[in-house]
Design an enzyme around this catalytic site. Sequence first.
Site, mmCIF file in Angstrom:
data_model
loop_
_atom_site.group_PDB
_atom_site.id
_atom_site.type_symbol
_atom_site.label_atom_id
_atom_site.label_comp_id
_atom_site.label_asym_id
_atom_site.label_seq_id
_atom_site.Cartn_x
_atom_site.Cartn_y
_atom_site.Cartn_z
ATOM 1 N N ILE A 210 3.150 43.916 25.767
ATOM 2 C CA ILE A 210 4.340 44.597 25.266
ATOM 3 C C ILE A 210 5.326 43.612 24.651
ATOM 4 O O ILE A 210 5.947 43.906 23.621
ATOM 5 C CB ILE A 210 5.000 45.393 26.406
ATOM 6 C CG1 ILE A 210 4.095 46.551 26.827
ATOM 7 C CG2 ILE A 210 6.363 45.928 25.982
ATOM 8 C CD1 ILE A 210 4.626 47.350 27.976
ATOM 9 N N CYS A 211 5.448 42.437 25.251
ATOM 10 C CA CYS A 211 6.394 41.467 24.704
ATOM 11 C C CYS A 211 5.965 40.990 23.319
ATOM 12 O O CYS A 211 6.804 40.700 22.457
ATOM 13 C CB CYS A 211 6.559 40.287 25.654
ATOM 14 S SG CYS A 211 5.060 39.315 25.890
#
Length: 425
Positions: free
Chosen positions: A185-186
């Site tokens: 996600i990052c």
Amino acid sequence: MATQVEDGKWHHLGKLLGRPGPFATEDFSANLEEHKKNLVETWKVLVIGAGGLGCELLKNLAYSGFRNIEPKAVTAATFINKRFPGVNVVPYFGRIEDKGEEYYRQFKIIIAGLDSIPARRWINSTLVNMLVYDDEGNIDPDSVIPFIDGGTEGFKGQSRVIYPGFTSCFECSLEAFPPQVNYPICTLANTPRLPEHCIEWAHILEWPKVWKETKFDADNTDHMKWMFETASKRAEEFNIKGVTYRLTQGVVKNIIPAIASTNAIIAASEVTEALKIVTNAADVLNNYMMYIGGEGIYTHTFEYEKKENCLVCGTSQSVYSVSGDIKLEEFIEMLGGDVNYQLKKPSIRCNNKNVFMQAPKALLEATTPNLSKKLNELFQSGDTLDITDPLLSSAAITLSEVNGVSQVFERLTSHRIQSHSQGKT
């Protein structure tokens, strides 16, 4: 009624069902009219999948005498109803995950022509969760809905018969499939490097932010157009090349190329198994058939055995070791990359508190800071982590930390049996 069936159209059924044969089971009855009545009045079939394989399934089911069918494709249903008078094909439009258990309980057989492994995992998990147990833990046979799964990829294909609770389920052989691609996600939010990162950013992060509670529908052209345009803007911002409409479809729909002849072979195999289940004209496949037609023709059948530590139908525990010094984000990535679990968007709770939640937006934002924390900062020895995932129809696993070093995945089968024995479904 069965008497209204045009015998000229179904004369081939008489040769199979109107006389005994060497492959018939002990329960077979050489009574064509009885079989016609069952096909027309009793055996309601759900076809999941509206592509090349799904259309072949509909045609074969109609030719084989099945009269009550529900598929996803409106156009295909209209064509079959027109081509085969007397066949009642009812279309529905929507995601299979949006249907409840009561909807699926009305069918006697479910046949899949899906190109999506996540969708197949979900319907498999749903059918296992729908099983009803008595006080002694025995499965009520009336709650078992046979699931016939098929898939194709180029010149390769497979078909499989699953009796939930009795044979191995789809999840039991998950390691036979390559892990689904999952992006951190990052990376999606901060440092995209690939066109796929931009598409997944639009799909996972931007869609729920812009459209709130509206669910993305990959079959909706307006939705797909928005996804492509949004991903393209993201790619331009980071000077990333390669975002196309076709790639966008491929990423969000997991599109796999197929060949018409392979679809025809696998669809024929699936419908043959459905007809055998209904009529006992021959023993049902036990339980997996693979087909390879790239160089010559090769088929092989074998039995996939039940996996004791299967997340969906297993009853035992499997140990999953991981260091307490890794970050929660790394742990979630491991769950996605492990061939035994392949979780897509796991959410984690511990001691009735949210540790990391993928949705809704407010919980995602509130729990995202935990991704950078180490496991031994978030949990204590003996804690139990409840993990849910959209690939599974319900919370099917827990994760218990032991001495901050190793975790144990545990099925909730005992809880499910207890619920059924108390009259819950």
